[in-house]
Motif scaffolding. Structure first.
Motif, PDB file in Angstrom:
ATOM      1  N   LEU A  38       0.872  -1.173   0.000  1.00 38.63           N
ATOM      2  CA  LEU A  38       0.000   0.000   0.000  1.00 38.63           C
ATOM      3  C   LEU A  38       0.905   1.216   0.000  1.00 38.63           C
ATOM      4  N   ASN A  39       0.668   2.140  -0.927  1.00 40.54           N
ATOM      5  CA  ASN A  39       1.541   3.301  -1.035  1.00 40.54           C
ATOM      6  C   ASN A  39       0.738   4.572  -1.296  1.00 40.54           C
ATOM      7  N   ASN A  40       1.014   5.584  -0.484  1.00 38.02           N
ATOM      8  CA  ASN A  40       0.418   6.903  -0.695  1.00 38.02           C
ATOM      9  C   ASN A  40       1.514   7.940  -0.480  1.00 38.02           C
ATOM     10  N   THR A  41       2.042   8.477  -1.558  1.00 33.25           N
ATOM     11  CA  THR A  41       3.173   9.410  -1.463  1.00 33.25           C
ATOM     12  C   THR A  41       2.773  10.716  -0.781  1.00 33.25           C
ATOM     13  N   LYS A  42       1.515  11.154  -0.954  1.00 32.54           N
ATOM     14  CA  LYS A  42       1.076  12.404  -0.326  1.00 32.54           C
ATOM     15  C   LYS A  42       1.109  12.302   1.191  1.00 32.54           C
ATOM     16  N   GLU A  43       0.705  11.142   1.697  1.00 35.96           N
ATOM     17  CA  GLU A  43       0.675  10.927   3.139  1.00 35.96           C
ATOM     18  C   GLU A  43       1.966  10.306   3.658  1.00 35.96           C
ATOM     19  N   ASN A  44       2.903  10.061   2.724  1.00 37.18           N
ATOM     20  CA  ASN A  44       4.175   9.431   3.080  1.00 37.18           C
ATOM     21  C   ASN A  44       3.966   8.081   3.781  1.00 37.18           C
ATOM     22  N   VAL A  45       3.070   7.287   3.209  1.00 34.36           N
ATOM     23  CA  VAL A  45       2.738   5.971   3.766  1.00 34.36           C
ATOM     24  C   VAL A  45       3.129   4.879   2.768  1.00 34.36           C
ATOM     25  N   SER A  46       3.853   3.885   3.245  1.00 36.34           N
ATOM     26  CA  SER A  46       4.201   2.720   2.431  1.00 36.34           C
ATOM     27  C   SER A  46       4.227   1.509   3.344  1.00 36.34           C
TER      28      SER A  46
ATOM     29  N   ALA B 159      -8.799   7.228  -6.531  1.00 35.63           N
ATOM     30  CA  ALA B 159      -8.932   8.637  -6.906  1.00 35.63           C
ATOM     31  C   ALA B 159      -8.102   9.555  -6.004  1.00 35.63           C
ATOM     32  N   ASN B 160      -7.824   9.099  -4.768  1.00 30.92           N
ATOM     33  CA  ASN B 160      -7.044   9.925  -3.845  1.00 30.92           C
ATOM     34  C   ASN B 160      -5.537   9.720  -3.992  1.00 30.92           C
ATOM     35  N   GLY B 161      -5.143   8.888  -4.967  1.00 28.26           N
ATOM     36  CA  GLY B 161      -3.721   8.682  -5.238  1.00 28.26           C
ATOM     37  C   GLY B 161      -3.094   7.496  -4.537  1.00 28.26           C
ATOM     38  N   THR B 162      -3.864   6.795  -3.707  1.00 34.48           N
ATOM     39  CA  THR B 162      -3.341   5.605  -3.028  1.00 34.48           C
ATOM     40  C   THR B 162      -3.225   4.458  -4.022  1.00 34.48           C
ATOM     41  N   THR B 163      -2.078   3.779  -3.995  1.00 31.63           N
ATOM     42  CA  THR B 163      -1.840   2.655  -4.896  1.00 31.63           C
ATOM     43  C   THR B 163      -1.720   1.362  -4.102  1.00 31.63           C
ATOM     44  N   TYR B 164      -2.445   0.353  -4.545  1.00 29.11           N
ATOM     45  CA  TYR B 164      -2.392  -0.972  -3.931  1.00 29.11           C
ATOM     46  C   TYR B 164      -1.810  -1.934  -4.968  1.00 29.11           C
ATOM     47  N   THR B 165      -0.721  -2.596  -4.611  1.00 26.50           N
ATOM     48  CA  THR B 165      -0.064  -3.505  -5.551  1.00 26.50           C
ATOM     49  C   THR B 165      -0.017  -4.911  -4.979  1.00 26.50           C
ATOM     50  N   LEU B 166      -0.576  -5.852  -5.687  1.00 30.06           N
ATOM     51  CA  LEU B 166      -0.538  -7.255  -5.302  1.00 30.06           C
ATOM     52  C   LEU B 166       0.297  -8.005  -6.325  1.00 30.06           C
ATOM     53  N   THR B 167       1.371  -8.644  -5.854  1.00 29.84           N
ATOM     54  CA  THR B 167       2.262  -9.409  -6.732  1.00 29.84           C
ATOM     55  C   THR B 167       2.217 -10.877  -6.338  1.00 29.84           C
ATOM     56  N   VAL B 168       1.930 -11.735  -7.295  1.00 30.75           N
ATOM     57  CA  VAL B 168       1.806 -13.169  -7.031  1.00 30.75           C
ATOM     58  C   VAL B 168       3.184 -13.812  -6.946  1.00 30.75           C
ATOM     59  N   ASN B 169       3.462 -14.459  -5.803  1.00 35.98           N
ATOM     60  CA  ASN B 169       4.718 -15.187  -5.644  1.00 35.98           C
ATOM     61  C   ASN B 169       4.589 -16.627  -6.125  1.00 35.98           C
ATOM     62  N   SER B 170       3.458 -17.252  -5.856  1.00 38.87           N
ATOM     63  CA  SER B 170       3.206 -18.614  -6.342  1.00 38.87           C
ATOM     64  C   SER B 170       1.731 -18.782  -6.643  1.00 38.87           C
ATOM     65  N   PHE B 171       1.433 -19.551  -7.668  1.00 34.64           N
ATOM     66  CA  PHE B 171       0.074 -19.749  -8.151  1.00 34.64           C
ATOM     67  C   PHE B 171      -0.115 -21.249  -8.348  1.00 34.64           C
ATOM     68  N   LYS B 172      -0.808 -21.896  -7.401  1.00 31.12           N
ATOM     69  CA  LYS B 172      -1.004 -23.347  -7.467  1.00 31.12           C
ATOM     70  C   LYS B 172      -2.473 -23.660  -7.703  1.00 31.12           C
TER      71      LYS B 172
END
Length: 216
Positions: free
Chosen positions: A50-58, A175-188
């Motif tokens: 979870l990343n929001n550069t405006k709020e300096n949150v990661s 819309a508020n600029g928050t980015t949520y990134t989900l990366t798959v490590n394994s897919f069974k």
């Protein structure tokens, strides 16, 4: 007149390219959806940011989810969320509390675990985006833009493994600029699962002293 014809040609060409890209993206997503629905169950281990550069949150975390049809068990941030097809159970060991709520699909606008692989089937416009090489795997990104102009989601980038037709990455920007990134490590797929995996044993948690919070 010649300039007008030239401009008209360019506009029509752009529309044509845009349409072809949208159709190509839709065809790829249809392949992903068909492949996902062909499995009895899917287990995914993933990394979540979870990343929001405006709020300096990661914030980074890891989790896993097991999906079978509409049912799922999601483990993330020390919490287990379970859906048995009728009710949603949220188990928080740290607080020794279980929250139980009925599932109403009409009120569900979120990308739940069971919809993670098919949520894009309705409500979005599509277009092809960048292609990346990730450790020898060709990942084709498709950009999804909500049809609803008032949607809280600005856009979603869906990274698809071209060979397996499995989702590798999901990047959602609000819309508020928050980015949520989900990366798959394994897919069974089609793993042997316990018959009680998606069943909630209330008596077990009551005997362990958990508070049962019923919302409905």
């Amino acid at each position: 007149m010649h300039k007008l014809k030239t401009v008209t040609f360019i506009v029509l060409a752009c529309i044509s390219v845009s349409f072809l890209q949208a159709q190509e993206a839709k065809n790829l997503l249809n392949e992903v959806s068909t492949k996902a629905k062909s499995y009895d169950n899917i287990k995914i281990d993933f990394k979540y940011n979870l990343n929001n550069t405006k709020e300096n949150v990661s914030q980074d975390t890891r989790g896993d989810v097991t999906i079978s049809g509409e049912k799922y068990v999601l483990n993330m941030l020390g919490t287990t969320s379970m859906f048995d097809g009728t009710k949603i159970y949220t188990i928080v060991p740290e607080d020794e509390e279980v929250t139980i709520s009925n599932y109403n699909p009409k009120n569900d606008k979120q990308i739940t675990p069971s919809k993670m692989l098919t949520f894009y089937e309705n409500g979005y416009r599509y277009k092809m985006d960048v292609t990346q090489n990730v450790k020898g795997r060709k990942i084709q990104f498709v950009k999804l833009i909500p049809i609803d102009s008032n949607a809280e989601i600005k856009d979603i980038l869906l990274g698809i493994d071209v060979q397996t037709k499995h989702i590798y990455k999901l990047i959602q920007t609000d819309a508020n600029g928050t980015t949520y990134t989900l990366t798959v490590n394994s897919f069974k797929t089609d793993q042997p699962l316990s018959k009680t995996l998606f069943s909630f044993d209330e008596s077990k948690y009551e005997s362990d002293g958990y508070y049962i919070n019923r919302l409905d």
